[in-house]
Design an enzyme around this catalytic site. Structure first.
Site, PDB file in Angstrom:
ATOM      1  CG  ASP A 133      -1.759 -16.071  11.769  1.00 40.60           C
ATOM      2  OD1 ASP A 133      -0.964 -17.014  11.720  1.00 40.60           O
ATOM      3  OD2 ASP A 133      -2.865 -16.084  11.219  1.00 40.60           O
ATOM      4  CB  CYS A 151       0.782 -36.704  19.385  1.00 38.58           C
ATOM      5  SG  CYS A 151       0.242 -35.047  18.936  1.00 38.58           S
ATOM      6  CB  CYS A 201      -3.237 -40.058  19.098  1.00 37.46           C
ATOM      7  SG  CYS A 201      -4.668 -39.217  18.391  1.00 37.46           S
ATOM      8  CB  CYS A 250      -5.321 -34.718  13.445  1.00 37.92           C
ATOM      9  SG  CYS A 250      -3.633 -35.153  13.856  1.00 37.92           S
ATOM     10  CB  CYS A 288      -7.313 -32.971  18.792  1.00 42.27           C
ATOM     11  SG  CYS A 288      -5.882 -33.071  19.889  1.00 42.27           S
TER      12      CYS A 288
HETATM   13 FE1  SF4 Z   1      -1.901 -35.387  18.281  1.00 41.32          FE
HETATM   14 FE2  SF4 Z   1      -4.411 -34.478  18.540  1.00 41.32          FE
HETATM   15 FE3  SF4 Z   1      -3.531 -35.320  16.146  1.00 41.32          FE
HETATM   16 FE4  SF4 Z   1      -4.013 -37.091  18.106  1.00 41.32          FE
HETATM   17  S1  SF4 Z   1      -5.541 -35.783  17.056  1.00 41.32           S
HETATM   18  S2  SF4 Z   1      -2.211 -37.032  16.754  1.00 41.32           S
HETATM   19  S3  SF4 Z   1      -3.356 -35.943  19.923  1.00 41.32           S
HETATM   20  S4  SF4 Z   1      -2.775 -33.549  17.286  1.00 41.32           S
END
Ligand code: SF4
Length: 389
Positions: free
Chosen positions: A166, A221, A224, A227, A281
């Site tokens: 990290d 993704c 979507c 987030c 997510c």
């Molecule tokens: Fe991608 Fe998860 Fe964000 Fe949806 S919530 S855009 S799947 S990172």
């Protein structure tokens, strides 16, 4: 919540690394790669992948991110020598040929869903990022990576290794994607289709020439954007970077000074890190939680559950007392004053009678940073405006 068993039995893990086998130089590249893979799993990692030591694919995005100042007060990230090493692993380890990327899955755990929301059975809960509920993950990774280095050094005399967890000058998610361990989601987290994103990464740079894994190419993704929509401070940017200056994780852990007043209400009761972009997510909906949490250890300090109790405890501690109490945990990073600052914001955002009473104590705290945030919290509760100090 899906539970998965802890690692394989030790007797099974050691198979293939028994003394007396031919020296590593005598085995093929593919065989050596598999031996290293098995050794990493034996050391307790959940997955391992191999990436070539090439400059990261998102080098330009990283430079642009720094150029916009989105790293905030984390000046160490913008230091020219650190940037150089981030953009070329061979600057971090001379002759580096392979980046061994390892993962530990910590999972969503027991506290999920309604925690910190109306209906939470613990009113006034202090919300803490899941990875921080236990030992400092840096220590866990370092111990296991050191064990792995010992095994590999015995197998491959003369090879060089350098570990990072990290904090190091490596773009770890880039390398993880290239090592086939998942894709970088719009929330900037590495997401594995089976493990989700409650996963920590470590890297071992080496001059061993190991066979790279296939990169993880699909972007799962799709359309979507949960987030992006859920982030309460609009910290997630369309180019899959974070404006750290707005991110609750940065504000509660990395920032040393005063939290921008306009962002305090959006922090809610999150006092150490933030999991919101992971909680929403869909790839975490069925993410596994290990039976034995990788960062759990007997005797690890556990903070009080509520904002009021935790603030009361910290108010009584001086810096030495704080370091002693939270030895071996990630809470050391913001320190006593930083944590109490965050708790003052959380108390102001709850507005309960208990919270008000605690804030009235904190306005006299010896730390002006804490006192200022306590004054803000009281002003918020009294409705004199969230911008009041
Ligand atoms: Fe991608 Fe998860 Fe964000 Fe949806 S919530 S855009 S799947 S990172």
């Amino acid at each position: 919540m899906r539970r998965v068993p802890a690692g394989r039995p030790v007797s099974e893990r050691r198979e293939g690394l028994t003394p007396g086998e031919p020296p590593a130089g005598a085995v093929s590249r593919a065989a050596l790669t598999e031996r290293v893979r098995r050794a990493a799993l034996d050391c307790g990692f959940d997955r391992v992948g191999f990436a070539p030591a090439d400059p990261p694919a998102h080098a330009d995005t990283y430079r642009a991110w720094l150029g916009r100042g989105h790293h905030g007060a984390m000046g160490y990230m913008a230091r020219e020598d650190a940037v150089r090493r981030r953009l070329d692993p061979r600057e971090a380890l001379e002759g580096c040929r392979t980046i061994i990327v390892v993962t530990l899955v910590y999972g969503p755990g027991e506290v999920a869903g309604d925690a910190g929301m109306p209906g939470d059975p613990v009113p006034g809960r202090a919300m803490v990022a899941r990875y921080a509920r236990g030992r400092d993950y840096h220590d866990v990774f370092e111990e296991r990576l050191d064990r792995l280095i010992d095994v590999l050094a015995a197998e491959t005399p003369g090879a060089s290794f350098r570990r990072y967890v990290d904090y190091g000058p490596v773009l770890e998610r880039d390398h993880a994607q290239r090592a086939g361990l998942g894709w970088i989601g719009k929330n900037t987290m590495l997401i594995h289709p089976d493990d989700g994103s409650y996963v920590m990464l470590g890297e071992l740079l080496t001059d061993l020439d190991l066979a790279p894994d296939d990169p993880f190419l699909p972007d799962r993704c799709g359309t979507c954007r949960r987030c992006l929509d859920a982030c309460p401070t609009d910290a997630i940017l369309p180019d899959r970077t974070i404006d750290a200056r707005r991110c609750i994780s940065y504000l509660t852990i990395e920032l040393r000074g005063s939290i921008p007043v306009e962002l305090r209400p959006a922090m809610g009761t999150r006092v150490f890190g933030c999991d919101i972009c992971q909680e929403v997510c869909p790839w975490n909906a069925d993410a596994p939680t290990p039976e034995i949490a990788p960062f759990a250890a007997p005797g690890t300090p556990v903070p009080p559950e509520t904002l009021v109790e935790w603030a009361g405890e910290l108010a009584r501690l001086d810096d030495d007392g704080f370091r002693e109490r939270y030895r071996g945990t990630a809470f050391r990073r913001p320190g006593r004053d930083g944590l109490l600052r965050n708790l003052a914001v959380g108390l102001g955002n709850t507005g309960s009678a208990d919270a008000r009473a605690m804030l009235e104590r904190l306005v006299d705290d010896r730390s002006e940073l804490v006192a200022e945030h306590a004054r803000w919290g009281l002003a918020r509760i009294e409705g004199t405006g969230p911008d009041e100090r």
